[in-house]
Design a protein around this motif. Structure first.
Motif, PDB file in Angstrom:
ATOM      1  N   SER A  81       0.816  -1.216   0.000  1.00  0.00           N
ATOM      2  CA  SER A  81       0.000   0.000   0.000  1.00  0.00           C
ATOM      3  C   SER A  81       0.847   1.264   0.000  1.00  0.00           C
ATOM      4  CB  SER A  81      -0.952   0.007   1.200  1.00  0.00           C
ATOM      5  OG  SER A  81      -0.227   0.010   2.421  1.00  0.00           O
ATOM      6  N   VAL A  82       2.060   1.204   0.540  1.00  0.00           N
ATOM      7  CA  VAL A  82       2.887   2.413   0.573  1.00  0.00           C
ATOM      8  C   VAL A  82       3.314   2.822  -0.831  1.00  0.00           C
ATOM      9  CG1 VAL A  82       3.733   1.895   2.888  1.00  0.00           C
ATOM     10  CG2 VAL A  82       5.090   1.201   0.912  1.00  0.00           C
ATOM     11  N   ALA A  83       3.294   1.896  -1.785  1.00  0.00           N
ATOM     12  CA  ALA A  83       3.670   2.224  -3.162  1.00  0.00           C
ATOM     13  C   ALA A  83       2.571   2.991  -3.886  1.00  0.00           C
ATOM     14  CB  ALA A  83       4.006   0.954  -3.941  1.00  0.00           C
ATOM     15  N   GLN A  84       1.423   3.185  -3.228  1.00  0.00           N
ATOM     16  CA  GLN A  84       0.356   3.987  -3.803  1.00  0.00           C
ATOM     17  C   GLN A  84       0.540   5.471  -3.478  1.00  0.00           C
ATOM     18  OE1 GLN A  84      -3.187   2.402  -2.038  1.00  0.00           O
ATOM     19  NE2 GLN A  84      -2.839   0.337  -2.808  1.00  0.00           N
ATOM     20  N   LEU A  85       1.558   5.798  -2.690  1.00  0.00           N
ATOM     21  CA  LEU A  85       1.648   7.136  -2.113  1.00  0.00           C
ATOM     22  C   LEU A  85       2.549   8.100  -2.880  1.00  0.00           C
ATOM     23  CD1 LEU A  85       1.869   6.011   1.618  1.00  0.00           C
ATOM     24  CD2 LEU A  85      -0.133   6.820   0.383  1.00  0.00           C
ATOM     25  N   GLY A  86       3.117   7.665  -3.965  1.00  0.00           N
ATOM     26  CA  GLY A  86       3.938   8.551  -4.788  1.00  0.00           C
ATOM     27  C   GLY A  86       3.647   8.288  -6.245  1.00  0.00           C
ATOM     28  N   GLY A  87       3.623   9.350  -7.050  1.00  0.00           N
ATOM     29  CA  GLY A  87       3.292   9.183  -8.455  1.00  0.00           C
ATOM     30  C   GLY A  87       4.255   9.914  -9.363  1.00  0.00           C
ATOM     31  N   VAL A  88       4.197   9.585 -10.652  1.00  0.00           N
ATOM     32  CA  VAL A  88       5.097  10.177 -11.641  1.00  0.00           C
ATOM     33  C   VAL A  88       4.312  10.459 -12.920  1.00  0.00           C
ATOM     34  CG1 VAL A  88       7.133   9.790 -13.087  1.00  0.00           C
ATOM     35  CG2 VAL A  88       7.098   8.941 -10.746  1.00  0.00           C
ATOM     36  N   HIS A  89       4.593  11.610 -13.547  1.00  0.00           N
ATOM     37  CA  HIS A  89       4.134  11.880 -14.904  1.00  0.00           C
ATOM     38  C   HIS A  89       5.215  11.378 -15.857  1.00  0.00           C
ATOM     39  CE1 HIS A  89       1.545  14.754 -12.744  1.00  0.00           C
ATOM     40  NE2 HIS A  89       0.740  14.644 -13.775  1.00  0.00           N
ATOM     41  N   LEU A  90       4.856  10.458 -16.744  1.00  0.00           N
ATOM     42  CA  LEU A  90       5.820   9.829 -17.640  1.00  0.00           C
ATOM     43  C   LEU A  90       5.330   9.963 -19.078  1.00  0.00           C
ATOM     44  CD1 LEU A  90       8.437   7.970 -17.463  1.00  0.00           C
ATOM     45  CD2 LEU A  90       6.866   6.061 -17.798  1.00  0.00           C
ATOM     46  N   ALA A  91       6.216  10.329 -19.986  1.00  0.00           N
ATOM     47  CA  ALA A  91       5.876  10.433 -21.406  1.00  0.00           C
ATOM     48  C   ALA A  91       6.474   9.259 -22.160  1.00  0.00           C
ATOM     49  CB  ALA A  91       6.389  11.744 -21.985  1.00  0.00           C
ATOM     50  N   CYS A  92       5.669   8.608 -22.990  1.00  0.00           N
ATOM     51  CA  CYS A  92       6.136   7.511 -23.855  1.00  0.00           C
ATOM     52  C   CYS A  92       5.849   7.925 -25.298  1.00  0.00           C
ATOM     53  CB  CYS A  92       5.424   6.210 -23.520  1.00  0.00           C
ATOM     54  SG  CYS A  92       5.776   5.567 -21.872  1.00  0.00           S
ATOM     55  N   GLU A  93       6.887   8.220 -26.052  1.00  0.00           N
ATOM     56  CA  GLU A  93       6.713   8.744 -27.402  1.00  0.00           C
ATOM     57  C   GLU A  93       7.086   7.701 -28.446  1.00  0.00           C
ATOM     58  OE1 GLU A  93       8.728  12.482 -27.730  1.00  0.00           O
ATOM     59  OE2 GLU A  93       7.342  13.456 -26.333  1.00  0.00           O
ATOM     60  N   GLY A  94       6.502   7.859 -29.640  1.00  0.00           N
ATOM     61  CA  GLY A  94       6.790   6.943 -30.731  1.00  0.00           C
ATOM     62  C   GLY A  94       6.294   5.537 -30.485  1.00  0.00           C
ATOM     63  N   ALA A  95       5.196   5.397 -29.731  1.00  0.00           N
ATOM     64  CA  ALA A  95       4.651   4.078 -29.393  1.00  0.00           C
ATOM     65  C   ALA A  95       3.626   3.658 -30.439  1.00  0.00           C
ATOM     66  CB  ALA A  95       4.004   4.128 -28.012  1.00  0.00           C
ATOM     67  N   SER A  96       3.703   2.412 -30.890  1.00  0.00           N
ATOM     68  CA  SER A  96       2.713   1.915 -31.839  1.00  0.00           C
ATOM     69  C   SER A  96       1.347   1.883 -31.182  1.00  0.00           C
ATOM     70  CB  SER A  96       3.083   0.511 -32.320  1.00  0.00           C
ATOM     71  OG  SER A  96       2.835  -0.445 -31.293  1.00  0.00           O
ATOM     72  N   ASN A  97       0.312   1.829 -32.002  1.00  0.00           N
ATOM     73  CA  ASN A  97      -1.053   1.799 -31.465  1.00  0.00           C
ATOM     74  C   ASN A  97      -1.277   0.557 -30.603  1.00  0.00           C
ATOM     75  OD1 ASN A  97      -4.342   1.323 -32.148  1.00  0.00           O
ATOM     76  ND2 ASN A  97      -3.661   3.406 -31.733  1.00  0.00           N
ATOM     77  N   ILE A  98      -0.582  -0.512 -30.911  1.00  0.00           N
ATOM     78  CA  ILE A  98      -0.683  -1.723 -30.084  1.00  0.00           C
ATOM     79  C   ILE A  98      -0.052  -1.477 -28.723  1.00  0.00           C
ATOM     80  CG2 ILE A  98       0.124  -4.103 -29.858  1.00  0.00           C
ATOM     81  CD1 ILE A  98      -0.193  -4.384 -32.872  1.00  0.00           C
ATOM     82  N   LEU A  99       1.116  -0.844 -28.717  1.00  0.00           N
ATOM     83  CA  LEU A  99       1.781  -0.547 -27.447  1.00  0.00           C
ATOM     84  C   LEU A  99       0.949   0.422 -26.603  1.00  0.00           C
ATOM     85  CD1 LEU A  99       4.092  -0.531 -25.421  1.00  0.00           C
ATOM     86  CD2 LEU A  99       5.309   1.074 -26.895  1.00  0.00           C
ATOM     87  N   THR A 100       0.310   1.404 -27.239  1.00  0.00           N
ATOM     88  CA  THR A 100      -0.494   2.346 -26.451  1.00  0.00           C
ATOM     89  C   THR A 100      -1.602   1.618 -25.698  1.00  0.00           C
ATOM     90  OG1 THR A 100      -2.051   2.879 -28.258  1.00  0.00           O
ATOM     91  CG2 THR A 100      -0.055   4.217 -28.092  1.00  0.00           C
ATOM     92  N   LYS A 101      -2.160   0.577 -26.285  1.00  0.00           N
ATOM     93  CA  LYS A 101      -3.222  -0.170 -25.609  1.00  0.00           C
ATOM     94  C   LYS A 101      -2.659  -0.991 -24.450  1.00  0.00           C
ATOM     95  CE  LYS A 101      -5.960   1.777 -28.304  1.00  0.00           C
ATOM     96  NZ  LYS A 101      -4.957   2.820 -28.589  1.00  0.00           N
ATOM     97  N   VAL A 102      -1.442  -1.482 -24.600  1.00  0.00           N
ATOM     98  CA  VAL A 102      -0.798  -2.186 -23.486  1.00  0.00           C
ATOM     99  C   VAL A 102      -0.554  -1.211 -22.339  1.00  0.00           C
ATOM    100  CG1 VAL A 102       1.269  -3.448 -22.754  1.00  0.00           C
ATOM    101  CG2 VAL A 102       0.271  -3.889 -25.005  1.00  0.00           C
ATOM    102  N   LEU A 103      -0.065  -0.011 -22.682  1.00  0.00           N
ATOM    103  CA  LEU A 103       0.206   0.999 -21.658  1.00  0.00           C
ATOM    104  C   LEU A 103      -1.070   1.410 -20.936  1.00  0.00           C
ATOM    105  CD1 LEU A 103       2.654   3.315 -23.653  1.00  0.00           C
ATOM    106  CD2 LEU A 103       3.268   1.811 -21.757  1.00  0.00           C
ATOM    107  N   GLU A 104      -2.176   1.478 -21.670  1.00  0.00           N
ATOM    108  CA  GLU A 104      -3.422   2.018 -21.121  1.00  0.00           C
ATOM    109  C   GLU A 104      -4.346   0.946 -20.552  1.00  0.00           C
ATOM    110  OE1 GLU A 104      -5.000   4.173 -24.435  1.00  0.00           O
ATOM    111  OE2 GLU A 104      -3.238   5.475 -24.565  1.00  0.00           O
TER     112      GLU A 104
END
Length: 324
Positions: free
Chosen positions: A98-121
């Motif tokens: 549960s302690v790993a829910q307490l910090g977050g990051v904004h991360l950019a993933c560029e040049g990702a195929s449409n298939i990869l975007t669905k894996v990410l999302e």
């Protein structure tokens, strides 16, 4: 609450909290690892959060040592190191996820195929913003090539055929963009009261929205992600077990960058006896499921069925919705 802190303490706390008097406040100007560790200690301490921060994170030895030495109030390396050590103990050794829910990051993933975007999302406990094919044309050729991904798995003659096929698809998309714009300009003439710039953007959006179905799954995009350490860990464990090389490669890139911001949250991902076991389990389970499905279902023929069967409906449904 206002009387809880001395003037010196208030001055020390001010850069890190949105207010020092009320029962509700936000943390600012702190590393993610410190914010998360502070909340982790919060659940195990009778102290208020601001008092906890003063006593255990802001100085090397708490208020007493700071007063004795006349040390300046600051977070410095000591507070950050203490936060990392706390995670090491609570998160890795105790297994308190549960302690790993307490910090977050904004991360950019560029040049990702449409298939990869669905894996990410796929993980819905995160927030995503994907570059939209409804508003961005894909008729340009940066570096002399259209924006699509060529998988490492495709080699030899098949690779050449793949590239030629996708180039042809993008060529067709590119050729139809001006025609589609002209079609919508004729269908929807500009109202004199409408600004030219607004009209042009509207027509372009209609054309792009109509044609984006022509873009193949290999089309690349940019994805912005916000998530907690726990959510990133789960995402990376799945990605490291994925059959596509592109997905596994992005998992490595993401892990490297995330460890620059929240290293303590991601200690387990590539440990052979922790994340390694988990990722192998996911990969082996997928392979076993595919084998069983192929053995049991490959010879089966589906019954002829309509694509959609309407089983029931409320003839007064629309009236009820409007009335409500």
């Amino acid at each position: 609450m206002a009387a809880e802190f001395t003037p010196e303490e208030r001055a020390a706390l001010a850069p890190y909290f949105t207010n020092l008097d009320g029962p509700v406040f936000a943390l600012v100007n702190l590393p993610e690892v410190v914010k998360g560790a502070l909340f982790a200690r919060y659940s195990r301490s009778p102290k208020s959060l601001r008092r906890l921060f003063l006593d255990e994170f802001l100085t090397a030895g708490g208020l007493g040592e700071a007063a004795t030495r006349g040390a300046a109030w600051r977070l410095g390396e000591t507070g950050t190191k203490r936060a990392a050590e706390l995670y090491e103990r609570v998160f890795v050794e105790y297994g308190d996820d549960s302690v790993a829910q307490l910090g977050g990051v904004h991360l950019a993933c560029e040049g990702a195929s449409n298939i990869l975007t669905k894996v990410l999302e796929w993980g819905r406990l995160m927030a995503y913003l994907e570059q939209s094919t409804r508003y961005i044309p894909y008729d340009d050729r940066p570096g002399g090539r259209y924006r699509y991904h060529v998988p490492d798995e495709v080699e030899g003659a098949l690779r050449a055929r793949y590239v030629a096929t996708l180039d042809r698809a993008f060529d067709t998309y590119r050729a139809w963009l001006p025609r589609m714009r002209a079609f919508y300009e004729a269908k929807y003439p500009r109202d004199p009261a409408e600004a030219e710039s607004v009209y042009r953007m509207t027509i372009r959006a209609k054309a792009l929205d109509t044609l984006r179905g022509m873009l193949p799954a290999a089309t690349t995009s940019n994805v912005g992600i916000y998530g907690t350490g726990q959510a990133y860990e789960q995402l990376l464990l799945r990605m490291r077990a994925h059959p596509l090389a592109e997905v596994r490669a992005y998992a490595d890139l993401m892990l490297t960058e995330l460890r620059r911001v929240i290293p303590a949250f991601l200690t387990r991902v590539d440990l052979p006896e922790r994340g390694g076991v988990w990722s192998r389990y996911l990969a082996e389970t997928r392979a076993a499921t595919q084998e069983v499905a192929a053995r049991l279902l490959d010879d089966g023929a589906p019954e002829p069925r309509e694509e959609v069967t309407l089983t029931d409906f409320d003839p007064d449904g629309e009236v009820k919705v409007v009335a409500a």
